[in-house]
Design an enzyme around this catalytic site. Sequence first.
Site, short mmCIF file in Angstrom:
data_model
loop_
_atom_site.label_atom_id
_atom_site.label_comp_id
_atom_site.label_asym_id
_atom_site.label_seq_id
_atom_site.Cartn_x
_atom_site.Cartn_y
_atom_site.Cartn_z
CD GLU A 263 46.28 17.05 61.78
OE1 GLU A 263 47.12 16.98 62.51
OE2 GLU A 263 46.14 17.98 60.96
CB CYS A 300 49.50 18.02 60.01
SG CYS A 300 48.46 18.31 58.65
#
Length: 504
Positions: A263, A300
């Site tokens: 990720e 994020c």
Amino acid sequence: MTFTPHGKHLIAGEWLAGEGTFRSSPAQGAPHEFSAGTADLVNRAAEAAEAAFAAYAATSREDRARFLDTIADEIEARAEAITAMGTAETGLPEARLNGERGRTTGQLRLFADHIRKGDYLDRRHDPALPDRQPLPRPDLRLMQRPIGPVGVFGASNFPLAFSTAGGDTASALAAGCPVVVKGHPAHPATGEIVAEAVHAAIRATGMPAGVFSFIHGDTHHVGAALVQHPLIKAVGFTGSLRGGRALFDLCAARPEPIPFFGELGSINPGFILPQALAARGAKLAEGWAGSLTVGAGQFCTNPGLIVMPKGVLAEAFAKAAGDALAKIGPQVMLSDGIAEAYRAGAQRAAGVATPVFEGESHGRNALPAIYKTTAEEFLRDHTLAEEVFGPLGVIVTVTDGDQMLDVACAMEGQLTATLHLDEGDTDLARRLMPVLERKAGRILANGWPTGVEVADAMVHGGPYPASTNFGATSVGTMAIRRFLRPVSYQNIPEALLPEDLRGL
């Protein structure tokens, strides 16, 4: 419970020192010495994981669930020490660490419940048809099986939920895969105390010692050794695009390439449609400022880009957002390097866009900043489409719905995309939806993406560069699929089948 770091690595049940050391750089308090990881330690951990794999993969779902529950219990038994150490190392507030610890133990217990149910095994049976013409059909059974030892990288921004015993570790252990964790140097003591909790759970439940190892490291060499080790069969990673891409390339270049579930980052665009902007622009501006700055913007899913119709309403939105940000004081960032990268990102944005609000950041502290530009400029210059890790946002104004669609089409892969809309915006939203479905792993309406619910239906991933595998998620029960593969058994006697396939 008090805790003083010993700075050692956990390898197959033993706490070992390495050849060199490095010093932590906490946000507050004295630094500590930690043993530096080596390729030899990685090799020992990987070999121990492989040695433990057959026995651990053969454990019952109930035994693995009890193991996961016990890890959660051991983490909670160290709650006060974990919070104290995590706050000192990262600068995150106590309430945030307490909440993140709850999420971490919740993930472990969620996966325990998930494997108890057994649905994730996707068991299938096609009975034999010996009299079928023109050819008989054999007996076929299928089930998901663990893939082998998994390497996990601790994340900088979530010292608990995405680190030592975070979602990657929890899902891999639930699947039946031993784990080797490379701790993050931004919070080595926090990683160490959580590793002690896992170690205690291994002993309490009688699991093989090699099922979990933890290695400190402040260089890229340890990570490279981990992803290149031939006994490691998959990797879980949360971090920067640059670092993740380098590890992804190493995984792909191996003689036996392995999946790298990375990720890597996202600007998480939000699209404010005309009717919503007219009806509640000021409220949306305030909400954006709050989401943009939560945790110093070090999520994020931070909503770093807002797209809206140009005009007086957009100007009013920008002013309201700037006014809200002006009330927010300096926030401590997770590391000196992250703070430096944030200031560099703000300088890049200032070079291509018009400042709306700029706080002057110094040292490890960050103040928010927002900039504005037009769709034409945004489409011309890729700079503003790059993630800046921190409380920085960009407003892009468009002339009409067609141009908003152009901006959406120009986006790279994202973790999230958000539509802010009222009933009169439905037609435009309907045009945007097919584009956003191809761009993001999670699409929201009238909300903010910071905060990821750990649940069955959650997807935390997306097309590259948001993640390296668009079919996977690092949050939610579907994350277990990353560390499983289907095996078909043809005419295998009942006594030789995995226990979960017998009698099907």
